[in-house]
Design an enzyme around this catalytic site. Structure first.
Site, mmCIF file in Angstrom:
data_model
loop_
_atom_site.group_PDB
_atom_site.id
_atom_site.type_symbol
_atom_site.label_atom_id
_atom_site.label_comp_id
_atom_site.label_asym_id
_atom_site.label_seq_id
_atom_site.Cartn_x
_atom_site.Cartn_y
_atom_site.Cartn_z
ATOM 1 N N ASP A 1 -0.795 2.389 -5.372
ATOM 2 C CA ASP A 1 -0.716 0.962 -5.671
ATOM 3 C C ASP A 1 -1.999 0.539 -6.373
ATOM 4 O O ASP A 1 -3.018 1.215 -6.268
ATOM 5 C CB ASP A 1 -0.526 0.166 -4.377
ATOM 6 C CG ASP A 1 -1.667 0.384 -3.399
ATOM 7 O OD1 ASP A 1 -2.457 -0.568 -3.210
ATOM 8 O OD2 ASP A 1 -1.791 1.483 -2.825
ATOM 9 N N ASN B 1 -6.964 6.275 3.826
ATOM 10 C CA ASN B 1 -8.390 6.542 3.622
ATOM 11 C C ASN B 1 -8.760 8.015 3.735
ATOM 12 O O ASN B 1 -9.888 8.388 3.404
ATOM 13 C CB ASN B 1 -9.228 5.729 4.607
ATOM 14 C CG ASN B 1 -9.109 4.243 4.351
ATOM 15 O OD1 ASN B 1 -8.547 3.807 3.356
ATOM 16 N ND2 ASN B 1 -9.635 3.451 5.257
ATOM 17 N N ASN C 1 -9.143 3.146 -1.921
ATOM 18 C CA ASN C 1 -9.680 4.048 -0.899
ATOM 19 C C ASN C 1 -8.998 5.414 -0.877
ATOM 20 O O ASN C 1 -9.652 6.432 -0.647
ATOM 21 C CB ASN C 1 -9.590 3.400 0.482
ATOM 22 C CG ASN C 1 -10.542 2.236 0.630
ATOM 23 O OD1 ASN C 1 -11.558 2.168 -0.050
ATOM 24 N ND2 ASN C 1 -10.206 1.305 1.501
ATOM 25 N N HIS D 1 0.829 -1.214 0.000
ATOM 26 C CA HIS D 1 0.000 0.000 0.000
ATOM 27 C C HIS D 1 0.864 1.267 0.000
ATOM 28 O O HIS D 1 0.353 2.347 -0.270
ATOM 29 C CB HIS D 1 -0.919 -0.010 1.220
ATOM 30 C CG HIS D 1 -2.344 0.357 0.926
ATOM 31 N ND1 HIS D 1 -2.917 0.337 -0.327
ATOM 32 C CD2 HIS D 1 -3.340 0.742 1.768
ATOM 33 C CE1 HIS D 1 -4.185 0.701 -0.248
ATOM 34 N NE2 HIS D 1 -4.469 0.961 1.014
#
Length: 191
Positions: free
Chosen positions: A88, A63, A109, A17
């Site tokens: 990513d 997020n 997200n 991530h």
């Protein structure tokens, strides 16, 4: 402005991530510039042929990435057409990448939160991390650390990411897409 998405903290270093962070770190290292901890993110500035470039690694966690992006766009008075976000992407094989001038968040997200706050008319460079995980394990996969073999396979794409940043700043998104997207279809396999 070039924004690399990721999560702050040592526990997230070298996770899938944090691939956006990794591309910005490689660009900063090659450019001999250092990030400073500022509001909503680690920030660095550099010049490319007379053009000021702001690098941002949000510290808002993935997020809530849109908070950092919106704040720095407004603070520096940067039009979102001059924004490139690096993230990513599980839909692309490890080592592949895709540059787009705008579009959907693709279920990501971080991109989703940015889209909520500023819309979807900004460039994004999606770095493939593959999707080799059992059903229902996507969160564990994206928050998992790369293996040494995966990092070796990813390195050519990270290196090209630095070149893509330069091209985006100097030539714009359309020229950069035409030049680099054909290279992004390749996938690098560990030896």
């Amino acid at each position: 402005m070039i924004c690399g998405l990721g999560n702050p903290g040592a526990e997230y270093a070298e996770t899938r991530h944090n691939t956006g962070y990794m591309v910005l770190d490689a660009f900063a290292k090659a450019s001999n510039i250092v990030f400073e901890d500022k509001r909503y993110g680690f920030v660095a500035e550099t010049m490319l042929k007379g053009r000021k470039v702001l690098l941002l690694k949000p510290t808002t966690f993935m997020n809530l990435s849109g908070n950092a992006v919106r704040y720095w766009l407004n603070k520096e008075n940067i039009d979102q057409s001059r924004l490139l976000v690096i993230s990513d992407d599980v839909a692309l094989p490890l080592g592949a990448f895709r540059l787009k001038g705008s579009g959907s968040n693709g279920g990501h997200n971080g991109l989703g939160h940015i889209q909520q706050l500023i819309g979807q008319n900004y460039a994004r460079l999606r770095m493939g991390i593959g999707n080799d995980y059992p059903q229902g394990q996507q969160i564990n996969y994206v928050l998992g650390k790369y293996t040494e073999a995966e990092l070796k396979a990813l390195q050519p794409a990270i290196d090209l990411g630095a070149d893509i940043i330069k091209s985006f700043v100097l030539a714009g998104v359309d020229v950069t897409m035409n030049q680099y997207n054909k290279l992004g279809k390749k996938t690098w396999k560990p030896e």
